[in-house]
Design a protein around this motif. Structure first.
Motif, PDB file in Angstrom:
ATOM      1  N   HIS A  20       0.833  -1.200   0.000  1.00 48.69           N
ATOM      2  CA  HIS A  20       0.000   0.000   0.000  1.00 48.69           C
ATOM      3  C   HIS A  20       0.871   1.255   0.000  1.00 48.69           C
ATOM      4  N   ALA A  21       0.371   2.296  -0.636  1.00 47.83           N
ATOM      5  CA  ALA A  21       1.147   3.519  -0.796  1.00 47.83           C
ATOM      6  C   ALA A  21       1.514   4.162   0.537  1.00 47.83           C
ATOM      7  N   ARG A  22       0.720   3.922   1.566  1.00 53.05           N
ATOM      8  CA  ARG A  22       1.004   4.477   2.890  1.00 53.05           C
ATOM      9  C   ARG A  22       1.880   3.567   3.734  1.00 53.05           C
ATOM     10  N   SER A  23       2.499   2.573   3.132  1.00 48.21           N
ATOM     11  CA  SER A  23       3.320   1.627   3.885  1.00 48.21           C
ATOM     12  C   SER A  23       4.657   2.255   4.276  1.00 48.21           C
ATOM     13  N   ALA A  24       5.110   1.916   5.494  1.00 42.86           N
ATOM     14  CA  ALA A  24       6.381   2.450   6.006  1.00 42.86           C
ATOM     15  C   ALA A  24       7.579   1.954   5.206  1.00 42.86           C
ATOM     16  N   ILE A  25       7.464   0.784   4.561  1.00 40.59           N
ATOM     17  CA  ILE A  25       8.619   0.279   3.816  1.00 40.59           C
ATOM     18  C   ILE A  25       8.955   1.207   2.655  1.00 40.59           C
ATOM     19  N   LEU A  26       7.957   1.837   2.066  1.00 34.56           N
ATOM     20  CA  LEU A  26       8.231   2.765   0.976  1.00 34.56           C
ATOM     21  C   LEU A  26       8.964   4.001   1.488  1.00 34.56           C
ATOM     22  N   SER A  27       8.581   4.478   2.657  1.00 36.75           N
ATOM     23  CA  SER A  27       9.283   5.616   3.248  1.00 36.75           C
ATOM     24  C   SER A  27      10.741   5.268   3.520  1.00 36.75           C
ATOM     25  N   GLN A  28      10.989   4.038   3.971  1.00 35.80           N
ATOM     26  CA  GLN A  28      12.364   3.624   4.264  1.00 35.80           C
ATOM     27  C   GLN A  28      13.179   3.456   2.979  1.00 35.80           C
ATOM     28  N   SER A  44       0.875 -13.098   4.497  1.00 36.04           N
ATOM     29  CA  SER A  44      -0.085 -12.065   4.118  1.00 36.04           C
ATOM     30  C   SER A  44       0.023 -11.711   2.637  1.00 36.04           C
ATOM     31  N   LEU A  45      -1.091 -11.296   2.058  1.00 31.61           N
ATOM     32  CA  LEU A  45      -1.130 -10.917   0.647  1.00 31.61           C
ATOM     33  C   LEU A  45      -0.754  -9.460   0.427  1.00 31.61           C
ATOM     34  N   SER A  46      -0.757  -8.660   1.497  1.00 31.27           N
ATOM     35  CA  SER A  46      -0.286  -7.282   1.431  1.00 31.27           C
ATOM     36  C   SER A  46       0.813  -7.112   2.471  1.00 31.27           C
ATOM     37  N   PHE A  47       1.753  -6.247   2.163  1.00 24.93           N
ATOM     38  CA  PHE A  47       2.903  -6.094   3.040  1.00 24.93           C
ATOM     39  C   PHE A  47       2.471  -5.521   4.387  1.00 24.93           C
ATOM     40  N   ASP A  48       2.926  -6.176   5.463  1.00 20.82           N
ATOM     41  CA  ASP A  48       2.603  -5.772   6.823  1.00 20.82           C
ATOM     42  C   ASP A  48       3.810  -5.038   7.403  1.00 20.82           C
ATOM     43  N   ASP A  49       3.633  -3.777   7.779  1.00 18.74           N
ATOM     44  CA  ASP A  49       4.754  -2.984   8.268  1.00 18.74           C
ATOM     45  C   ASP A  49       5.332  -3.504   9.575  1.00 18.74           C
ATOM     46  N   SER A  50       4.617  -4.389  10.274  1.00 16.34           N
ATOM     47  CA  SER A  50       5.178  -4.964  11.499  1.00 16.34           C
ATOM     48  C   SER A  50       6.421  -5.802  11.202  1.00 16.34           C
ATOM     49  N   VAL A  51       6.584  -6.223   9.940  1.00 10.81           N
ATOM     50  CA  VAL A  51       7.774  -6.954   9.515  1.00 10.81           C
ATOM     51  C   VAL A  51       9.032  -6.099   9.709  1.00 10.81           C
ATOM     52  N   LEU A  52       8.878  -4.790   9.666  1.00 13.32           N
ATOM     53  CA  LEU A  52      10.026  -3.884   9.754  1.00 13.32           C
ATOM     54  C   LEU A  52      10.545  -3.711  11.175  1.00 13.32           C
ATOM     55  N   GLU A  53       9.717  -3.945  12.162  1.00 13.06           N
ATOM     56  CA  GLU A  53      10.109  -3.691  13.547  1.00 13.06           C
ATOM     57  C   GLU A  53      11.281  -4.553  14.006  1.00 13.06           C
ATOM     58  N   PRO A  54      11.282  -5.877  13.749  1.00 12.34           N
ATOM     59  CA  PRO A  54      12.446  -6.676  14.155  1.00 12.34           C
ATOM     60  C   PRO A  54      13.732  -6.286  13.436  1.00 12.34           C
ATOM     61  N   VAL A  55      13.602  -5.740  12.213  1.00 11.05           N
ATOM     62  CA  VAL A  55      14.797  -5.314  11.479  1.00 11.05           C
ATOM     63  C   VAL A  55      15.468  -4.161  12.216  1.00 11.05           C
ATOM     64  N   GLN A  56      14.680  -3.194  12.642  1.00 13.20           N
ATOM     65  CA  GLN A  56      15.255  -2.067  13.381  1.00 13.20           C
ATOM     66  C   GLN A  56      15.795  -2.518  14.734  1.00 13.20           C
ATOM     67  N   GLU A  57      15.122  -3.469  15.355  1.00 13.07           N
ATOM     68  CA  GLU A  57      15.601  -4.006  16.627  1.00 13.07           C
ATOM     69  C   GLU A  57      16.963  -4.673  16.467  1.00 13.07           C
TER      70      GLU A  57
END
Length: 491
Positions: free
Chosen positions: A100-108, A447-460
């Motif tokens: 989705h266009a509002r996904s945090a992965i795009l901002s990163q 999931s069929l759409s990217f879940d931004d919670s996937v990014l949290e362990p990466v930053q951790e």
């Protein structure tokens, strides 16, 4: 030349799945000594994209249990099929998630400057499959209206249903503010379908439209999560252009983002070794000694890896099919000035399909249709990705969905199925673990759409590798490297 064993590595990253690769991107300007290995001969892990030959090798490995959270992998080539192109003309994705266009992965990706190396395509309409009620009625696909303009223009629902749908869409966009917040909070943990029926008096058809927009695999998403997902969809509409809310990375989806991230790691000085895994390890208080399958013995201050142990929960069944048709009618722009989409989504509601033995589908089946614009197949063909929860009859249900879709989109001659890849993705741990000098990512999300919670362990994990330096650094925020071309499209 200094050998691998002569270096005390700051971190060894095992696996090139999306999370490990994003960690490599995050560390690419850190100056850390990074060794990035993968027991596979390809990048991407569970998010990889394969040529036909690579897919054949992968199925062979999956059959002997060496592909982690995958089982029952098989390939079928119809005897009478013609028109399949050479192997490298295909790039079949294991994880075709829309973003989705509002996904945090795009901002990163923008702040890290990695977006310059990824080409994104528009995801188009969502459709509902409607089975025939009798022999005289044909099955068909109905476009789901998800904007004000689409609600007013659709002829698929009545005027009363349009008013209900508009009321709900307005509610969702402001659902976190009073008085809407109080309306749904008491139903937060209840199924969204119950909330839709009680508060909006929606019938089964409109409920199905709404649930499809959530892409819930079991159709039982709760009200809290459902409202959040739908709001993300609605607020993403038009962010990068008119007529679409989500995008898809060309050349294999998340696999392309993983490879771009690994390239950034390599440019930053990380050492990469494919076909190299970990045979044994010994853990000391502040370092790990690893014996690699390459024969090297190395030491590292930290090991980051992925969890590939099945959890015993229900997995998902997947079917990837190549068909000899461009399926042009599915990729039409619905708004003036909108780009031609390269991806379309079709949902088969629970109970809308049945096997030859009469077993009905207990869960929704989702079909993501990709045109040749994705780079995943040659011109004149399409790739179909079907997904549903893996019940005992999952193989028959997915095959039935494929057949039903082909007949629903055929005006005269049905498009020929040229290739089938089928497998089951098993669930693993859903939380990250930090145990001394070892950090373990959770298993990939189905999931069929990217879940931004996937990014949290990466930053951790990044914080653990960086140590005290993390407090002084901006996460995933980099300046352009010298020689990079200016491009302000996403600024």
């Amino acid at each position: 030349m200094e050998s691998l064993g002569d270096t005390l590595w700051d971190v060894v990253i095992s696996g090139t799945g999306l999370q490990q690769s994003l960690l490599a991107l995050a560390l690419s300007r850190s100056g850390k000594k990074i060794l990035h290995i993968d027991p596979n001969e390809f990048y991407g892990g569970s998010e990889a994209a394969f040529s036909l030959q690579d897919a054949k090798s992968w199925v062979t490995h999956a059959s002997n249990g060496s592909c982690g959270l995958v089982k029952s992998a098989s390939i079928a080539l119809p005897e009478d099929a013609t028109g399949l192109s050479p192997s490298r003309a295909y790039s079949l994705a294991l994880a075709p998630q829309l973003i989705h266009a509002r996904s945090a992965i795009l901002s990163q990706l923008v702040s890290s400057r990695a977006y310059r190396q990824v080409e994104f395509l528009a995801v188009g309409s969502f459709f509902i499959f409607s089975p025939s009620r009798d022999s005289a009625e044909a099955s068909g696909l109905t476009r789901i209206p998800s904007t004000r303009e689409e609600v007013f223009s659709t002829t698929a629902i009545s005027a009363k249903e349009k008013r209900l749908l508009m009321k709900f869409l307005k509610f969702v966009l402001d659902h976190e503010s009073s008085p809407h917040l109080e309306t749904w909070q008491e139903h937060a943990d209840s199924p969204l379908v119950d909330f839709l029926q009680k508060e909006f008096k929606m019938g089964g058809e409109l409920q199905t439209y709404i649930i499809t927009l959530t892409l819930s695999l079991d159709g039982q998403i709760n009200t809290r999560d459902g409202l959040a997902v739908i709001r993300r969809h609605l607020s993403s509409m038009g962010v990068y252009g008119p007529g679409f809310a989500a995008i898809y990375p060309k050349w294999g989806g998340l696999s392309e983002i993983a490879q771009v991230s690994c390239r950034a790691g390599a440019v930053g000085g990380a050492v990469y070794m494919l076909g190299t895994g970990i045979e044994t390890m010994e853990i000391a208080e502040d370092e790990v000694e690893l014996h690699l399958t390459s024969g090297d013995n190395i030491k590292t201050r930290m090991l980051v890896r992925a969890d590939d142990s099945p959890s015993g929960q229900t997995g998902v069944g997947r079917l990837v099919a190549v068909v000899g048709s461009p399926l042009t009618s599915l990729f039409e722009a619905t708004v003036e000035g909108a780009p031609r989409p390269a991806v379309a989504l079709i949902a088969f509601p629970a109970g809308s399909l049945s096997t030859a033995a009469g077993e009905e589908s207990a869960y929704p089946v989702y079909l993501s249709v990709h045109s040749s614009e994705t780079g995943e197949c040659p011109v004149g063909q399409s790739v179909l990705y079907l997904t549903t929860l893996a019940t005992g009859n999952v193989t028959g249900i997915l095959e039935r969905a494929l057949d039903a879709f082909i007949h629903a989109t055929s005006d005269s001659q049905a498009p020929q199925v040229l290739y089938r890849l089928q497998y089951e993705q098993l669930p693993g741990a859903d939380t990250a673990r930090a145990e001394g000098p070892i950090f373990t990512f959770p298993a990939p999300s189905p999931s069929l759409s990217f879940d931004d919670s996937v990014l949290e362990p990466v930053q951790e994990a990044w914080k653990k590798v960086m140590g005290e330096a993390a407090a002084e650094a901006e996460y995933m925020v980099f300046e352009d490297r010298e020689g990079a071309m200016d491009d302000d499209v996403y600024e």
